[in-house]
Design a protein around this motif. Structure first.
Motif, PDB file in Angstrom:
ATOM      1  N   THR A   1       1.410   3.660  -2.973  1.00  0.00           N
ATOM      2  CA  THR A   1       1.466   2.965  -4.250  1.00  0.00           C
ATOM      3  C   THR A   1       0.116   3.253  -4.905  1.00  0.00           C
ATOM      4  O   THR A   1      -0.791   3.798  -4.262  1.00  0.00           O
ATOM      5  CB  THR A   1       1.629   1.446  -4.055  1.00  0.00           C
ATOM      6  OG1 THR A   1       0.495   0.959  -3.331  1.00  0.00           O
ATOM      7  CG2 THR A   1       2.927   1.112  -3.326  1.00  0.00           C
ATOM      8  N   GLU A   2      -0.048   2.864  -6.137  1.00  0.00           N
ATOM      9  CA  GLU A   2      -1.342   3.063  -6.817  1.00  0.00           C
ATOM     10  C   GLU A   2      -2.453   2.339  -6.054  1.00  0.00           C
ATOM     11  O   GLU A   2      -3.534   2.885  -5.812  1.00  0.00           O
ATOM     12  CB  GLU A   2      -1.248   2.552  -8.255  1.00  0.00           C
ATOM     13  CG  GLU A   2      -2.464   2.871  -9.090  1.00  0.00           C
ATOM     14  CD  GLU A   2      -2.292   2.419 -10.538  1.00  0.00           C
ATOM     15  OE1 GLU A   2      -3.302   1.972 -11.117  1.00  0.00           O
ATOM     16  OE2 GLU A   2      -1.181   2.517 -11.075  1.00  0.00           O
ATOM     17  N   LYS A   3      -2.162   1.105  -5.658  1.00  0.00           N
ATOM     18  CA  LYS A   3      -3.115   0.286  -4.899  1.00  0.00           C
ATOM     19  C   LYS A   3      -3.468   0.957  -3.560  1.00  0.00           C
ATOM     20  O   LYS A   3      -4.633   1.013  -3.167  1.00  0.00           O
ATOM     21  CB  LYS A   3      -2.478  -1.088  -4.651  1.00  0.00           C
ATOM     22  CG  LYS A   3      -3.208  -2.011  -3.728  1.00  0.00           C
ATOM     23  CD  LYS A   3      -2.377  -3.291  -3.564  1.00  0.00           C
ATOM     24  CE  LYS A   3      -2.819  -4.114  -2.388  1.00  0.00           C
ATOM     25  NZ  LYS A   3      -2.005  -5.319  -2.204  1.00  0.00           N
TER      26      LYS A   3
ATOM     27  N   TYR B   1       0.805  -1.220   0.000  1.00  0.00           N
ATOM     28  CA  TYR B   1       0.000   0.000   0.000  1.00  0.00           C
ATOM     29  C   TYR B   1       0.844   1.279   0.000  1.00  0.00           C
ATOM     30  O   TYR B   1       0.387   2.305  -0.481  1.00  0.00           O
ATOM     31  CB  TYR B   1      -0.931   0.037   1.221  1.00  0.00           C
ATOM     32  CG  TYR B   1      -2.016  -1.002   1.183  1.00  0.00           C
ATOM     33  CD1 TYR B   1      -2.912  -1.087   0.122  1.00  0.00           C
ATOM     34  CD2 TYR B   1      -2.152  -1.915   2.219  1.00  0.00           C
ATOM     35  CE1 TYR B   1      -3.905  -2.031   0.089  1.00  0.00           C
ATOM     36  CE2 TYR B   1      -3.158  -2.874   2.197  1.00  0.00           C
ATOM     37  CZ  TYR B   1      -4.022  -2.929   1.133  1.00  0.00           C
ATOM     38  OH  TYR B   1      -5.011  -3.880   1.101  1.00  0.00           O
TER      39      TYR B   1
ATOM     40  N   ASN C   1      -8.349   6.451  -0.769  1.00  0.00           N
ATOM     41  CA  ASN C   1      -9.416   7.321  -1.287  1.00  0.00           C
ATOM     42  C   ASN C   1     -10.790   6.706  -1.071  1.00  0.00           C
ATOM     43  O   ASN C   1     -11.752   7.406  -0.758  1.00  0.00           O
ATOM     44  CB  ASN C   1      -9.192   7.631  -2.770  1.00  0.00           C
ATOM     45  CG  ASN C   1      -8.125   8.668  -2.974  1.00  0.00           C
ATOM     46  OD1 ASN C   1      -8.010   9.630  -2.220  1.00  0.00           O
ATOM     47  ND2 ASN C   1      -7.302   8.479  -4.005  1.00  0.00           N
TER      48      ASN C   1
ATOM     49  N   ASP D   1       5.005   7.453   0.735  1.00  0.00           N
ATOM     50  CA  ASP D   1       4.205   7.689  -0.476  1.00  0.00           C
ATOM     51  C   ASP D   1       3.307   6.480  -0.713  1.00  0.00           C
ATOM     52  O   ASP D   1       3.676   5.350  -0.401  1.00  0.00           O
ATOM     53  CB  ASP D   1       5.109   7.882  -1.697  1.00  0.00           C
ATOM     54  CG  ASP D   1       5.807   9.227  -1.689  1.00  0.00           C
ATOM     55  OD1 ASP D   1       5.120  10.240  -1.480  1.00  0.00           O
ATOM     56  OD2 ASP D   1       7.033   9.250  -1.880  1.00  0.00           O
TER      57      ASP D   1
ATOM     58  N   GLU E   1      -3.188   4.193  -2.703  1.00  0.00           N
ATOM     59  CA  GLU E   1      -3.910   5.451  -2.893  1.00  0.00           C
ATOM     60  C   GLU E   1      -5.382   5.187  -3.216  1.00  0.00           C
ATOM     61  O   GLU E   1      -6.278   5.867  -2.701  1.00  0.00           O
ATOM     62  CB  GLU E   1      -3.268   6.284  -3.997  1.00  0.00           C
ATOM     63  CG  GLU E   1      -3.848   7.674  -4.098  1.00  0.00           C
ATOM     64  CD  GLU E   1      -3.011   8.595  -4.959  1.00  0.00           C
ATOM     65  OE1 GLU E   1      -3.243   9.815  -4.874  1.00  0.00           O
ATOM     66  OE2 GLU E   1      -2.144   8.118  -5.716  1.00  0.00           O
ATOM     67  N   LYS E   2      -5.616   4.171  -4.028  1.00  0.00           N
ATOM     68  CA  LYS E   2      -6.995   3.815  -4.380  1.00  0.00           C
ATOM     69  C   LYS E   2      -7.765   3.383  -3.130  1.00  0.00           C
ATOM     70  O   LYS E   2      -8.893   3.816  -2.897  1.00  0.00           O
ATOM     71  CB  LYS E   2      -6.993   2.687  -5.424  1.00  0.00           C
ATOM     72  CG  LYS E   2      -8.364   2.271  -5.876  1.00  0.00           C
ATOM     73  CD  LYS E   2      -8.293   1.184  -6.935  1.00  0.00           C
ATOM     74  CE  LYS E   2      -9.696   0.759  -7.335  1.00  0.00           C
ATOM     75  NZ  LYS E   2      -9.693  -0.318  -8.306  1.00  0.00           N
TER      76      LYS E   2
END
Length: 187
Positions: free
Chosen positions: A129-131, A117, A137, A127, A133-134
């Motif tokens: 990861t894309e996973k 994550y 959110n 920071d 942040e998704k």
């Protein structure tokens, strides 16, 4: 070694298995290790029939894993909020925001990193990861929608916020979508 509660569950499951299969059974014990607990997930018991009897104790599973799940989501949501407040987030910032010990946050951050994550740079900055942040959110959206819903029902902002924070981790996706549609239709 199994904890006393887990041994009680094991005996209950063996008793249930013997009800279905009157002779001695071979028990395959499948488990998962969490950061703090050893929890049974399922017991697979060979039966007289072609299929295997799978006894899954969801209540025990939920007791073992729900707390870790909530904590994971709280960390992700806190990182997201902090990223909105400042240019860079470190573990110490999370500890201060949540009022947790630095050692607890360090362990939580490590678990989030292991699960893919977040990334922690050499400078200690966190920071998504894309996973991650998704997921963060999504959690934050649930929090905001539920808060707004409770305010619409007449709750004070503080009470709505507190209850949204509790419910956001356990609400069923279908129920959340219905609440979200209701809130969006009222705007």
């Amino acid at each position: 070694m199994l904890a006393r509660a887990n041994l009680s569950m094991l005996f209950l499951i063996l008793k249930t298995a013997l009800h279905y299969n009157k002779k001695m059974v071979k028990l395959n014990y499948k488990s998962e290790r969490t950061a703090t607990r050893f929890c049974p997930v399922a017991f697979v018991i060979p039966s007289e029939a072609k299929d295997l009897i799978l006894i899954n104790n969801s209540a025990l599973y939920n007791r073992c894993f729900m707390k870790d799940h909530e904590s994971e989501e709280m960390y992700l949501e806190t990182i997201l909020v902090l990223k909105g407040e400042r240019p860079a987030v470190r573990s110490i910032d999370i500890a201060e925001k949540l009022g947790y010990a630095k050692s607890s946050v360090s362990r939580g951050v490590s678990l989030l990193q292991d699960r893919g994550y977040i990334k922690v740079g050499d400078d200690g900055f966190i920071d998504f990861t894309e996973k991650g942040e998704k997921k963060a959110n999504g959690i934050y959206e649930r929090h905001n929608i539920l808060t707004e819903f409770f305010v619409e029902l007449g709750a004070s902002e503080e009470l709505a916020e507190t209850n949204a924070c509790r419910i956001e981790h356990v609400i069923d996706d279908q129920i959340f979508e219905l609440i979200k549609q209701h809130v969006n239709n009222n705007h």
